[in-house]
Scaffold this motif. Structure first.
Motif, PDB file in Angstrom:
ATOM      1  N   ALA A 144      47.870  64.480  43.808  1.00 18.99           N
ATOM      2  CA  ALA A 144      46.782  65.458  43.931  1.00 18.99           C
ATOM      3  C   ALA A 144      46.148  65.671  42.564  1.00 18.99           C
ATOM      4  N   ASP A 191      45.153  61.484  46.661  1.00 19.29           N
ATOM      5  CA  ASP A 191      45.193  61.677  48.107  1.00 19.29           C
ATOM      6  C   ASP A 191      44.513  62.970  48.534  1.00 19.29           C
ATOM      7  N   CYS A 192      44.365  63.902  47.582  1.00 23.03           N
ATOM      8  CA  CYS A 192      43.715  65.169  47.878  1.00 23.03           C
ATOM      9  C   CYS A 192      43.353  65.837  46.552  1.00 23.03           C
ATOM     10  N   LEU A 231      37.658  63.064  49.694  1.00 22.57           N
ATOM     11  CA  LEU A 231      39.081  63.400  49.771  1.00 22.57           C
ATOM     12  C   LEU A 231      39.212  64.810  50.344  1.00 22.57           C
ATOM     13  N   PRO A 232      40.283  65.105  51.087  1.00 27.54           N
ATOM     14  CA  PRO A 232      40.461  66.474  51.570  1.00 27.54           C
ATOM     15  C   PRO A 232      40.764  67.428  50.410  1.00 27.54           C
ATOM     16  N   ILE A 233      40.400  68.699  50.598  1.00 26.93           N
ATOM     17  CA  ILE A 233      40.683  69.734  49.598  1.00 26.93           C
ATOM     18  C   ILE A 233      41.616  70.771  50.225  1.00 26.93           C
ATOM     19  N   TYR A 234      42.580  71.231  49.448  1.00 24.40           N
ATOM     20  CA  TYR A 234      43.440  72.328  49.889  1.00 24.40           C
ATOM     21  C   TYR A 234      42.753  73.631  49.489  1.00 24.40           C
ATOM     22  N   ALA A 286      44.775  71.854  54.106  1.00 27.38           N
ATOM     23  CA  ALA A 286      43.778  70.811  53.847  1.00 27.38           C
ATOM     24  C   ALA A 286      42.542  71.004  54.715  1.00 27.38           C
ATOM     25  N   ALA A 299      38.531  69.139  55.414  1.00 29.08           N
ATOM     26  CA  ALA A 299      37.638  68.021  55.125  1.00 29.08           C
ATOM     27  C   ALA A 299      36.255  68.202  55.734  1.00 29.08           C
ATOM     28  N   MET A 343      50.937  71.112  49.668  1.00 26.67           N
ATOM     29  CA  MET A 343      50.719  69.731  49.194  1.00 26.67           C
ATOM     30  C   MET A 343      52.036  68.991  49.045  1.00 26.67           C
TER      31      MET A 343
END
Length: 312
Positions: A3, A88-89, A228-231, A238, A240, A266
């Motif tokens: 991340a 990955d995020c 990319l996905p965000i937390y 997550a 998107a 995460m």
């Protein structure tokens, strides 16, 4: 899994970005683009101060973002790293969420700078100076912090603003309530309470006018697709979908920054390596949340070169 994470307010200091700009034309381009977008020499305030100008929320927020994106762009262009191939995020702490979205391609750099300038102005304007305050509770977990906030409120706003790590929680609200909370820490088994040098009570219900201003701004400049996905801060999960991102950014102005939970989420999703860009603030927090996580904080050219060698 890896991340990339981005720091929030408090990580600014006079001289930020100077070494990077001196070493890399890519960094200079970022700072120039932000200056052009804002119609001000923010890069000069970052480099030379005065400190009271840099500390202004409307300057600190875009400055922290610009510094982090400069680090990212240098890593990408000179280190040969493609974010989507090595991460990955993404996630960010408070304003760092906008930086993360810029990194993930959801906002342009210029739009991110303008949104953060507006966010800073709206947050400052939401509460008259002196009416609100924030304090950090050291040696407090969320349960103790919540109990203290409830006890200190006495009909005023006193809320958990940031759940940073298992030993640090931040409260926000009316100044009198926050001062009561600081005076009551020992009664609640908390080691220490420290008033924070901030100009407004962020992440509490007093910020409602700023949330309304950001809702209007994000209607005009909506987030685009994310690479990319965000937390998200307020859900610690997550996201998107751009429409959901926009809604959560509005909610985030008054909502709690659930950083501890975000890191744990995460980790649960398989993230082993956290890379903090543009500061060395989140790294120690992540280490306190999960000692088994690998953390790399990247702020200098030497840091960038070392990371590029490690993950390239």
């Amino acid at each position: 899994m890896r991340a990339f994470v981005f720091p929030g307010q408090g990580s600014q200091k006079v001289g930020m970005g100077v070494e990077l700009a001196g070493a890399s034309p890519v960094a200079r381009e970022v700072f120039q683009e932000v200056d052009d977008a804002l119609g001000q020499k923010l890069s000069a305030i970052m480099a030379e101060g005065p400190e009271d100008q840099l500390l202004l929320t409307e300057n600190a927020q875009p400055a922290i973002m610009a510094n982090a994106i400069a680090v990212l762009r240098v890593l990408q262009k000179e280190g040969g790293i493609t974010l989507t191939e090595v991460a990955d995020c993404v996630a960010g702490h408070s304003l760092g969420e906008y930086t993360a979205l810029c990194a993930a391609g959801s906002f342009t750099l210029a739009d991110t700078a303008r949104l953060l300038k507006l966010r800073g102005q709206a947050m400052q304007a939401a509460v008259p100076v002196g009416v609100g305050a924030m304090c950090a509770l050291l040696g407090a977990d969320l349960e103790k912090a919540q109990a203290l906030a409830d006890a200190a409120a006495e009909g005023q706003v006193c809320q958990v603003a940031n759940d940073n790590d298992p030993t640090q929680v931040v409260l926000s609200g009316h100044r009198e309530a926050i001062e009561r909370a600081v005076a009551m820490v020992k009664d609640h088994g908390i080691k220490r309470g420290v008033l924070l040098p901030v100009s407004a009570p962020f992440h509490c219900d007093l910020m409602r006018p700023a949330a309304d201003a950001m809702e209007r701004a994000l209607d005009q400049t909506p987030p685009g697709a994310l690479h990319l996905p965000i937390y998200a801060n307020v859900t610690a999960s997550a996201v998107a979908d751009p429409a959901e991102v926009s809604r959560l950014l509005v909610e985030q102005v008054c909502g709690r920054v659930r950083w501890r939970e975000s890191v744990l989420a995460m980790r649960a999703a398989g993230v082993e390596h956290f890379v903090e860009l543009g500061g060395k603030v989140l790294g120690p927090m992540i280490g306190r949340i999960d000692a088994d996580a690998t953390v790399t904080s990247v702020a200098t050219m030497a840091d960038i070169e070392a990371l590029a060698k490690e993950i390239g």
